[in-house]
Design an enzyme around this catalytic site. Structure first.
Site, mmCIF file in Angstrom:
data_model
loop_
_atom_site.group_PDB
_atom_site.id
_atom_site.type_symbol
_atom_site.label_atom_id
_atom_site.label_comp_id
_atom_site.label_asym_id
_atom_site.label_seq_id
_atom_site.Cartn_x
_atom_site.Cartn_y
_atom_site.Cartn_z
ATOM 1 N N ASP A 108 0.740 -1.290 -0.015
ATOM 2 C CA ASP A 108 -0.023 -0.031 0.130
ATOM 3 C C ASP A 108 0.887 1.231 0.048
ATOM 4 O OD1 ASP A 108 -2.879 1.400 0.883
ATOM 5 O OD2 ASP A 108 -1.017 2.156 2.007
ATOM 6 N N ALA A 129 -5.138 2.377 -0.239
ATOM 7 C CA ALA A 129 -4.916 1.569 -1.533
ATOM 8 C C ALA A 129 -5.599 0.280 -1.249
ATOM 9 C CB ALA A 129 -3.604 1.688 -2.255
ATOM 10 N N ASP A 130 -4.988 -0.141 0.037
ATOM 11 C CA ASP A 130 -5.537 -1.718 0.269
ATOM 12 C C ASP A 130 -7.129 -1.659 0.520
ATOM 13 O OD1 ASP A 130 -3.121 -3.256 0.236
ATOM 14 O OD2 ASP A 130 -2.760 -2.849 2.193
ATOM 15 N N LEU A 131 -7.660 -0.623 1.156
ATOM 16 C CA LEU A 131 -8.989 -0.729 1.701
ATOM 17 C C LEU A 131 -10.056 -0.435 0.228
ATOM 18 C CD1 LEU A 131 -8.619 1.466 4.810
ATOM 19 C CD2 LEU A 131 -9.086 -1.119 4.503
ATOM 20 N N GLY A 177 -10.057 -3.608 -1.719
ATOM 21 C CA GLY A 177 -10.805 -4.393 -1.083
ATOM 22 C C GLY A 177 -12.297 -4.155 -1.450
#
Length: 421
Positions: A161, A193-195, A198
């Site tokens: 991220d 970026a991860d969230l 997801g």
């Protein structure tokens, strides 16, 4: 929450959907937690302890802080892990072993969705890649989450991220301007970026399930952190594409709206979020500056953006003369958008947050102190349910393998051989 007190899941939107979760850390688990919250049966596959490695999702050890056990000591379950893995069942299977690969294929045959975030090509070494599993189960929705996607010159790179926030442009527009103290690029305080990846993955999976239900055919979902980061630049990306000029960092100010930023009151900071010209008129009135909206330089938002360097200091001088609460009360009465800047203790004590039940207590095998941040999804007919606390490593291995039809003595033999835990 004991089994006897588990809520009825018959009204849950994704009841009956089986998800095989081969992901770890955040982007994949965030997706599968959302699916689980909506009623899907999510089986989280983790590696067993081996060779001195504790096994499991890496985030189990990303602490402190850790959940406190019944005696008030660290339980070993990291808060990070607990935040992304509720409503799932955990099995510990060594997919590097031939028998472990057989078990994963058995689970994939029964699954509606598979989510994985291995490096590109890794699962093919085990016969668990999309092409192989879709041949066995053509109805499967196979979602891969990687840093850079399944194609392109960066496909083999590991994705993180932090690096993607930089590479994808977010840090170029986040942080104070270089001319001010503390200026320079900043990452966002959570792994956005991860969230976002997801959440986009969740949307894509739901769309693929709708297509599957209509046609009988599954498909591959190829999600990349970098793609998501570029997409979520939103208006700033559009600004660049329309002008050819890269937006610059502006601290807490807005690129396209003025005044829309943090101001310093006499005793603290507050946010002013004036979104249109009529709100600007009201804001100037409560500041005692009713003449400003009559000035052609400030009458419209486009003019205020062009003349922000002249306007903002005049506003800031007035705001600085009174306490924060004075302005918050005045803005509330005048219906001028804005608000306080809370720390997390204040957030979770906020009456609106409390009313919306954004903290949920859950029973946990190791602790009676577990509280999780609730899902923000509010559905009138198929509400989210908090059925299962974040599982212990391998907590449901025997249960899930028994559902596949394997006998207890066979399961015990696999455990002795290190195939499972």
């Amino acid at each position: 929450m004991s089994e006897a007190n588990l809520p009825d899941d018959s009204a849950m939107a994704l009841r009956g959907v089986r998800v095989l979760d081969l992901s770890r850390v955040l982007a994949g688990p965030w997706c599968t937690q959302t699916l689980a919250d909506l009623g899907a049966d999510v089986v989280k596959v983790e590696r067993p302890p081996k060779g001195g490695h504790p096994g499991g999702d890496d985030t189990r050890g990303w602490g402190p802080p850790y959940l406190k056990d019944h005696d008030g000591r660290d339980s070993g379950e990291a808060a990070y892990y607990l935040g992304a893995n509720r409503n799932k069942r955990s099995i510990a299977v060594d997919i590097a072993s031939p028998q472990g690969q057989v078990l994963i294929r058995e689970l994939a045959l029964r699954a509606d969705v598979l989510v994985e975030n291995y490096k590109v090509g890794d699962l093919a070494r085990y016969g668990l890649d999309a092409q192989t599993l879709l041949a066995l189960n053509p109805r499967l929705v196979f979602c891969s989450v990687t840093g850079f996607g399944q194609t392109g010159p960066y496909r083999d790179r590991a994705g993180y991220d932090y690096a993607v926030q930089g590479l994808g442009g977010l840090m170029s527009v986040t942080g104070e301007t270089d001319a001010l103290p503390g200026g320079g690029p900043q990452k966002v305080g959570v792994a956005v970026a991860d969230l976002f990846t997801g959440m986009y993955a969740t949307v894509a999976i739901l769309a693929a399930l709708r297509h599957r239900d209509a046609t009988g055919r599954g498909q591959v979902v190829d999600m990349a952190l970098l793609d998501t980061q570029v997409a979520m630049l939103a208006n700033l990306g559009s600004n660049y594409l329309c002008t050819g000029v890269a937006p610059r960092r502006m601290g807490n100010a807005h690129q396209n709206i003025v005044p829309y930023q943090v101001f310093q009151a006499s005793d603290g900071h507050l946010i002013v979020a004036v979104g249109n010209d009529s709100q600007f008129v009201k804001f100037c009135e409560l500041l005692g500056l009713p003449e400003l909206p009559l000035d052609p330089r400030y009458a419209t938002n486009s003019q205020r953006v062009r003349h922000r360097d002249e306007l903002v200091p005049r506003l800031a001088e007035r705001v600085a003369a009174r306490p924060r609460q004075h302005w918050l009360d005045a803005m509330e009465a005048a219906k001028v958008p804005g608000g306080a800047i809370n720390d997390l203790a204040e957030v979770f004590d906020d009456p609106q947050v409390r009313h919306r039940e954004m903290v949920v207590p859950m029973d946990h095998p190791l602790s009676d102190r577990l509280r999780v941040v609730a899902s923000p999804i509010k559905l009138s007919e198929t509400p989210v349910a908090y059925r299962l606390p974040p599982p212990l490593l391998g907590q449901h291995t025997d249960e899930v393998l028994a559902e596949l039809g394997h006998a207890p003595d066979t399961i015990a033999a696999w455990r002795k051989d290190g195939v499972i835990a």
